[in-house]
Design an enzyme around this catalytic site. Sequence first.
Site, PDB file in Angstrom:
ATOM      1  N   GLU A  42       0.826  -1.221   0.000  1.00  0.00           N
ATOM      2  CA  GLU A  42       0.000   0.000   0.000  1.00  0.00           C
ATOM      3  C   GLU A  42       0.859   1.270   0.000  1.00  0.00           C
ATOM      4  OE1 GLU A  42      -2.938  -0.625  -0.600  1.00  0.00           O
ATOM      5  OE2 GLU A  42      -3.511  -2.504   0.372  1.00  0.00           O
ATOM      6  N   HIS A  60      -2.440   1.789   8.725  1.00  0.00           N
ATOM      7  CA  HIS A  60      -3.505   0.946   8.162  1.00  0.00           C
ATOM      8  C   HIS A  60      -3.561  -0.377   8.919  1.00  0.00           C
ATOM      9  CE1 HIS A  60      -5.944  -1.379   5.446  1.00  0.00           C
ATOM     10  NE2 HIS A  60      -4.933  -2.158   5.109  1.00  0.00           N
ATOM     11  N   HIS A  71      -6.447  -3.899  10.179  1.00  0.00           N
ATOM     12  CA  HIS A  71      -7.617  -4.730   9.859  1.00  0.00           C
ATOM     13  C   HIS A  71      -8.393  -5.049  11.138  1.00  0.00           C
ATOM     14  CE1 HIS A  71      -5.192  -6.519   6.176  1.00  0.00           C
ATOM     15  NE2 HIS A  71      -5.488  -5.250   6.011  1.00  0.00           N
ATOM     16  N   HIS A 106     -12.367  -4.472   4.501  1.00  0.00           N
ATOM     17  CA  HIS A 106     -10.907  -4.554   4.533  1.00  0.00           C
ATOM     18  C   HIS A 106     -10.298  -3.954   5.806  1.00  0.00           C
ATOM     19  CE1 HIS A 106      -6.928  -4.249   2.113  1.00  0.00           C
ATOM     20  NE2 HIS A 106      -6.681  -4.116   3.398  1.00  0.00           N
TER      21      HIS A 106
HETATM   22  O1  2HA Z   1      -1.244  -7.100   3.910  1.00  0.00           O
HETATM   23  O2  2HA Z   1      -2.952  -4.786   4.728  1.00  0.00           O
HETATM   24  O3  2HA Z   1      -3.873  -3.870   2.465  1.00  0.00           O
HETATM   25  C1  2HA Z   1      -1.044  -5.753   3.854  1.00  0.00           C
HETATM   26  C2  2HA Z   1      -2.346  -5.080   3.743  1.00  0.00           C
HETATM   27  C3  2HA Z   1      -2.860  -4.794   2.408  1.00  0.00           C
HETATM   28 ZN    ZN Z   2      -4.937  -4.129   4.405  1.00  0.00          ZN
END
Ligand code: 2HA
Ligand code: ZN
Length: 278
Positions: free
Chosen positions: A122, A146, A148, A217
């Site tokens: 990313e 970022h 998850h 995501h």
């Molecule tokens: O694995 O999170 O968006 C990396 C990520 C891709």
């Molecule tokens: Zn991701």
Amino acid sequence: MKIAELPFVKEFVRLCSIGDAQGFHERNGGNLSYHMRPTEAKAVRGILGAKKPGPWTDVDPKGDVAVPGLGGEWFLVTGSGKFFRNVAYDTEASVAICELDKEGAHYRVRWGLRDGGRPTSEFSSHLMNLEVKDRLSGGRVRVIYHAHPANLIAMTYVVPLTDRDFTRALWNTMTECPVIFPEGVGVVKWMVPGGREVAVATSKLMETYNNVVWAHHGLFCAADTFDNAMGQMETIEKAAKIVMLVLSSGRKPLTGISSDGFLAIGRMYGGDIPERFL
Ligand code: 2HA
Ligand code: ZN
């Protein structure tokens, strides 16, 4: 002094460990970038001395991403396919310090990725977000994170994928939410990760928001410090957990925070509550 002992590297590593402990980073999930200050880049150059840089490489594997606003700048980023869990354990193999060329279209690794590899998949999103935030904040916002987080991802299946629906649902869970993100949250519909398209969509929303949801995501947070980046991630994930708990209870909510309530919080804490969310 070793590069891993520089304060900004230690803080970067600490965020990775906290995120791992929170369960936000299954396997190689998530990524983190930090736009280094000129003094920090200078310190690193001093430590590296005559060490040969890596080869110049396209920022985007397809070669169609450039961030001229960040030309010549230096970044600390997690590596593609690397695990957050291992960043503290083996920092030099898991992260990279990258330098951009003047056009902001190519990077070269100056330190890290000891066993090879490239910056996060990313990287385009991170750089385009950092470019927007650098311009809007006058260089104050330097961290893009970022992750998850499970409850927020779950929410993207049951709450309409609009900025307004997500913002109102999250604000309504905890009184602190409109204090922490008075501008609301942006939502990007499901897209293939890792490319220019999702980077453009995200960075456009970063003009307005500091936190952007990726449907099915995860979440992107932009902040001035590592503490604030993690604070936003944790607050939004906790709010999402409350949304999901309430929905899972099967009971119709009896009460909530009113639009007047959001406005009053904004007045009290200096956050501008956008009218379109009322
Ligand atoms: O694995 O999170 O968006 C990396 C990520 C891709
Ligand atoms: Zn991701």
